[in-house]
Design a protein around this motif. Structure first.
Motif, PDB file in Angstrom:
ATOM      1  N   ASP A   1       0.837  -1.206   0.000  1.00 52.33           N
ATOM      2  CA  ASP A   1       0.000   0.000   0.000  1.00 52.33           C
ATOM      3  C   ASP A   1       0.869   1.252   0.000  1.00 52.33           C
ATOM      4  O   ASP A   1       0.565   2.246  -0.666  1.00 52.33           O
ATOM      5  CB  ASP A   1      -0.905   0.031   1.237  1.00 52.33           C
ATOM      6  CG  ASP A   1      -1.877  -1.128   1.308  1.00 52.33           C
ATOM      7  OD1 ASP A   1      -2.219  -1.678   0.247  1.00 52.33           O
ATOM      8  OD2 ASP A   1      -2.288  -1.478   2.426  1.00 52.33           O
TER       9      ASP A   1
ATOM     10  N   SER B   1       0.989   4.025  -2.916  1.00 52.08           N
ATOM     11  CA  SER B   1       0.572   5.391  -2.605  1.00 52.08           C
ATOM     12  C   SER B   1       1.683   6.405  -2.834  1.00 52.08           C
ATOM     13  O   SER B   1       1.414   7.562  -3.190  1.00 52.08           O
ATOM     14  CB  SER B   1       0.102   5.463  -1.154  1.00 52.08           C
ATOM     15  OG  SER B   1      -0.975   4.598  -0.939  1.00 52.08           O
TER      16      SER B   1
ATOM     17  N   PRO C   1      -5.735   3.088  -0.951  1.00 52.04           N
ATOM     18  CA  PRO C   1      -5.228   1.719  -1.079  1.00 52.04           C
ATOM     19  C   PRO C   1      -5.908   0.780  -0.083  1.00 52.04           C
ATOM     20  O   PRO C   1      -6.969   1.083   0.454  1.00 52.04           O
ATOM     21  CB  PRO C   1      -3.739   1.892  -0.773  1.00 52.04           C
ATOM     22  CG  PRO C   1      -3.718   3.005   0.230  1.00 52.04           C
ATOM     23  CD  PRO C   1      -4.856   3.937  -0.148  1.00 52.04           C
ATOM     24  N   GLY C   2      -5.270  -0.366   0.159  1.00 49.84           N
ATOM     25  CA  GLY C   2      -5.806  -1.348   1.103  1.00 49.84           C
ATOM     26  C   GLY C   2      -6.412  -2.546   0.400  1.00 49.84           C
ATOM     27  O   GLY C   2      -7.282  -2.383  -0.453  1.00 49.84           O
TER      28      GLY C   2
ATOM     29  N   TYR D   1      -8.961   0.943   2.604  1.00 51.25           N
ATOM     30  CA  TYR D   1      -8.852   1.983   3.626  1.00 51.25           C
ATOM     31  C   TYR D   1     -10.145   2.800   3.625  1.00 51.25           C
ATOM     32  O   TYR D   1     -10.161   4.006   3.451  1.00 51.25           O
ATOM     33  CB  TYR D   1      -7.685   2.925   3.331  1.00 51.25           C
ATOM     34  CG  TYR D   1      -6.296   2.368   3.530  1.00 51.25           C
ATOM     35  CD1 TYR D   1      -6.051   1.008   3.679  1.00 51.25           C
ATOM     36  CD2 TYR D   1      -5.189   3.224   3.564  1.00 51.25           C
ATOM     37  CE1 TYR D   1      -4.774   0.518   3.838  1.00 51.25           C
ATOM     38  CE2 TYR D   1      -3.911   2.748   3.730  1.00 51.25           C
ATOM     39  CZ  TYR D   1      -3.693   1.392   3.867  1.00 51.25           C
ATOM     40  OH  TYR D   1      -2.409   0.924   4.026  1.00 51.25           O
TER      41      TYR D   1
END
Length: 368
Positions: free
Chosen positions: A61, A65, A79-80, A141
């Motif tokens: 992530d 990012s 993200p996530g 997220y």
């Protein structure tokens, strides 16, 4: 609240009171993630909308990012990809899941089911693969996520939701290749006892292998042995590595060491005709250097592994629930996402970071 930029897919809202969901999004490749209230996209016939209960943070992530994997990333980006949740709504064509089911999502958003890799059962290698937060989609997220039914996993009975979300990526990343190549009486070397390695030790031991953990953390010997390791050895000392050369039927390396001689020494731990598995990834512009002479002269199988197939992932979830295999985690509240990300990015977490999303989302009226 700061003025938030528009998004190509989701309609940004000024406050959470008018939003369907709230994400933690990055607005650029610097700084921390910020709350981003938004409206859902329309649910497709084959979509499942999931209220996220717990989400794990993975180092990939961070690489995403910060633009270290994809230089063309579009912001805002959420993200996530380690999600455990509960079905909130289903499309009219969904047959496998119903409202209220406990489910999970992994790093893959789409598989075509028609290409050669999908037909062979290796859908993680699908020619039309889309990552969970690729193509401007929001990932885990967030308080919610919406994905196609074919990419949703059923959480088995007895599964620990609060600990288990990292298994959707970290867990299957080590479980899948170990399961492919192991035999119960094998010896197994696990290199690097971090977020991946401490899970690899558990899976290898539960599969019936005798495990040696290679680490620099000798002060954690009792803890690592409690996870299932029979022995510990040093992961970077060249003399220690030389003494262990050729002893292990399976070597799974969760690290990438820039010292070329140390990295080749990791490969030389593999016994003749054994299997060397590399799951630790370097920066995108770095190439591995293999000890070709040792590999050729000892008929070593060299294997990589990308997460796992849909079936391997579902099997991993069930195996974990049955055998009590879970990561060691630090748990954070939803408001602490930036703190959790910072600890993960700096490598300070032991061993994985998990955010309790559902508690905040329910309290703030986002469960509808």
């Amino acid at each position: 609240m700061q003025q938030l930029p528009a998004h190509k897919v989701y309609e940004v809202q000024e406050t959470k009171e008018t939003a369907d969901a709230v994400a933690y999004a990055f607005l650029s490749n610097t700084g921390e993630p910020v709350p981003y209230p938004y409206k859902y996209t329309k649910i497709a016939d084959d979509d499942v909308r999931i209220r996220i209960l717990f989400t794990g943070l993975c180092h990939s992530d961070c690489l995403h990012s910060r633009g270290l994997w994809d230089p063309y990333i579009t912001y805002p980006s959420c993200p996530g990809h380690e999600v455990v949740g509960q079905v909130e709504k289903v499309g009219t064509g969904v047959t496998k899941f119903k409202v209220g089911d406990r489910v999970g999502c992994n790093p893959q958003r789409w598989m075509c089911q028609t290409c050669e890799q999908c037909k062979k059962g290796d859908n993680q290698l699908c020619s039309q693969n889309i990552g969970l937060y690729d193509d401007n989609n929001f990932g885990g997220y967030s308080t919610h996520i919406q994905v196609a039914e074919r990419m949703v996993f059923r959480i088995p009975e007895g599964f620990n939701d609060a600990l288990g979300s990292p298994l959707l990526c970290a867990g299957v990343t080590v479980y899948a290749p170990l399961k492919r190549f192991y035999k119960p009486n094998y010896t197994c070397a696990v290199i690097g006892i971090g977020g991946l390695g401490h899970l690899a030790v558990q899976y290898a031991a539960k599969l019936g292998m005798t495990v040696t953990a290679f680490t620099t953390s000798k002060n954690r010997e009792q803890e690592i042995k409690k996870l299932g390791a029979s022995n510990l050895s040093n992961s970077i000392d060249k003399e220690s590595l030389k003494a262990e050369q050729g002893k292990y039927d399976i070597v799974i390396n969760t690290l990438y060491i820039e010292d070329e001689e140390v990295f080749k020494s990791h490969q030389r731990l593999t016994a003749p005709t054994g299997t060397y598995i590399q799951v630790g990834a370097p920066p995108s512009k770095v190439n591995f250097k293999l000890d070709h002479a040792y590999i050729i002269l000892n008929q070593i199988r060299v294997a990589g592994s990308l997460i796992g197939s849909y079936d391997e992932t579902q099997q991993m979830l069930e195996f974990s629930a049955q055998n009590n295999v879970y990561p060691i985690v630090e748990t954070f509240e939803f408001e602490e996402f930036p703190k959790a990300f910072d600890r993960m990015e700096k490598g300070q977490a032991k061993f994985r970071c998990v955010v309790n999303v559902g508690k905040w989302a329910q309290a703030n009226g986002l469960w509808k």
